[in-house]
Design an enzyme around this catalytic site. Structure first.
Site, short mmCIF file in Angstrom:
data_model
loop_
_atom_site.label_atom_id
_atom_site.label_comp_id
_atom_site.label_asym_id
_atom_site.label_seq_id
_atom_site.Cartn_x
_atom_site.Cartn_y
_atom_site.Cartn_z
CG ASP A 59 -2.05 -0.94 1.17
OD1 ASP A 59 -2.04 -1.81 0.27
OD2 ASP A 59 -2.97 -0.82 2.00
CG HIS A 73 -4.44 2.93 -0.28
ND1 HIS A 73 -5.38 2.33 0.54
CD2 HIS A 73 -3.40 3.22 0.54
CE1 HIS A 73 -4.91 2.27 1.78
NE2 HIS A 73 -3.72 2.82 1.82
CG HIS A 128 -3.02 7.15 3.17
ND1 HIS A 128 -3.21 7.05 4.54
CD2 HIS A 128 -2.74 5.90 2.74
CE1 HIS A 128 -3.04 5.79 4.89
NE2 HIS A 128 -2.76 5.07 3.82
CG HIS A 167 2.42 0.07 4.33
ND1 HIS A 167 2.24 -0.80 5.39
CD2 HIS A 167 1.26 0.75 4.20
CE1 HIS A 167 1.01 -0.63 5.88
NE2 HIS A 167 0.40 0.30 5.18
ZN LIG Z 1 -2.43 3.03 3.46
#
Ligand SMILES: [Zn+2]
Length: 278
Positions: free
Chosen positions: A98, A149, A153, A243
């Site tokens: 991510d 995503h 964020h 991530h």
């Molecule tokens: Zn995230």
């Protein structure tokens, strides 16, 4: 202030927001797959956002998976909870990365996946993706799945519908531009979903995917610790969260080099879900 510091600052601020919302008991955190807010130092306050351990939510009922969820006329149905795992037949596992792409880490992750001929999912942020379309194109070329995503964020539960739509729509546009196809999966930042996010995601033709195993790599706990979390959590149908951006992700890069061959040696089929994962 560097971009990293800005990111960290933004996430610390948002982490506080998550904790505050949680404490008030009014959070619209519908999922058990809550993503811990990255980058809050332990001294900053109680880690309210880490209340759910991976082992806790692995025991939740496996809601939202099974038959295809597309209506007869082709529209994506609106879910009330995100998917937490995929069908585990054939000892399937899914790796997800991510917040990227980040040219400092994403290429190394792509390289490792390529070396093992493995496909993974990348839930990208529009603001990162727009400057790294070459990396998105590379992901697509290698057969990886690029998911949405959001743009920057944010904590979606704090935004109005128009802002949520803009966050998701703009990101889908960048992905479509770079990959040739709009994303069909999305993941809410911090795992903070609400009804609007599900509805707008479905409107844009995307399924919500959370995760089963959180590597907590954003806390930079050490490469070995990340490897251990993946290996302890390994099971058919599991979705692993890591991530490839948002801070120093060199541990995440090194961990993948260790755990991926071990998963494969243990007989796991590390792959991406199909649209309806059946
Ligand atoms: Zn995230």
């Amino acid at each position: 202030m560097t971009k990293d510091q800005l990111l960290t600052r933004r996430r610390v601020l948002t982490a506080g927001a998550v904790a505050a919302v949680g404490a008030a008991g009014t959070a619209a955190l519908l999922t058990t797959g809550q993503e811990p807010a990255p980058a809050a130092p332990p001294a900053a306050g109680p880690p309210a956002h880490r209340a759910l351990k991976p082992s806790a939510y692995r025991l939740e009922p496996l809601t939202g998976y099974g038959p295809p969820r597309t209506a007869a006329h082709g529209r994506t149905l609106v879910r009330h909870e995100p998917l937490l795992r995929v069908n585990g037949r054939g000892r399937t596992m899914v790796l997800t990365f991510d917040d990227g792409p980040d040219p400092r880490y994403t290429p190394d992750i792509l390289k490792t996946l390529r070396e093992h001929d493995v496909r993974a999912m990348f839930f990208v942020c529009g603001e990162m993706a727009v400057h790294n379309k070459d990396l998105l194109a590379e992901m697509t070329e290698d057969g990886h799945v690029v998911g949405n995503h959001t743009w920057s964020h944010p904590l979606l539960t704090r935004l109005g519908r128009a802002e949520i739509r803009s966050q998701m729509e703009r990101t889908s546009e960048v992905v479509e531009d770079a990959c040739g196809e709009a994303p069909v999966w999305f993941r809410a930042p911090y795992g903070a979903w609400n009804r609007a996010a599900f509805q707008i995601g479905a409107d844009l033709g995307m399924e919500p995917l959370a995760w089963t195993v959180d590597t907590l790599d954003w806390m930079t706990p050490g490469t070995r610790s990340i490897v251990d979390r993946v290996e302890r959590g390994a099971a058919p149908g599991v979705v692993v969260l890591s991530h490839d951006a948002g801070g120093d992700r060199s541990q995440s890069v090194r961990a993948l080099r260790d755990y991926l061959p071990e998963l494969l040696d243990s007989g796991y089929h590390v792959t991406v879900p199909t649209r309806h994962y059946t």
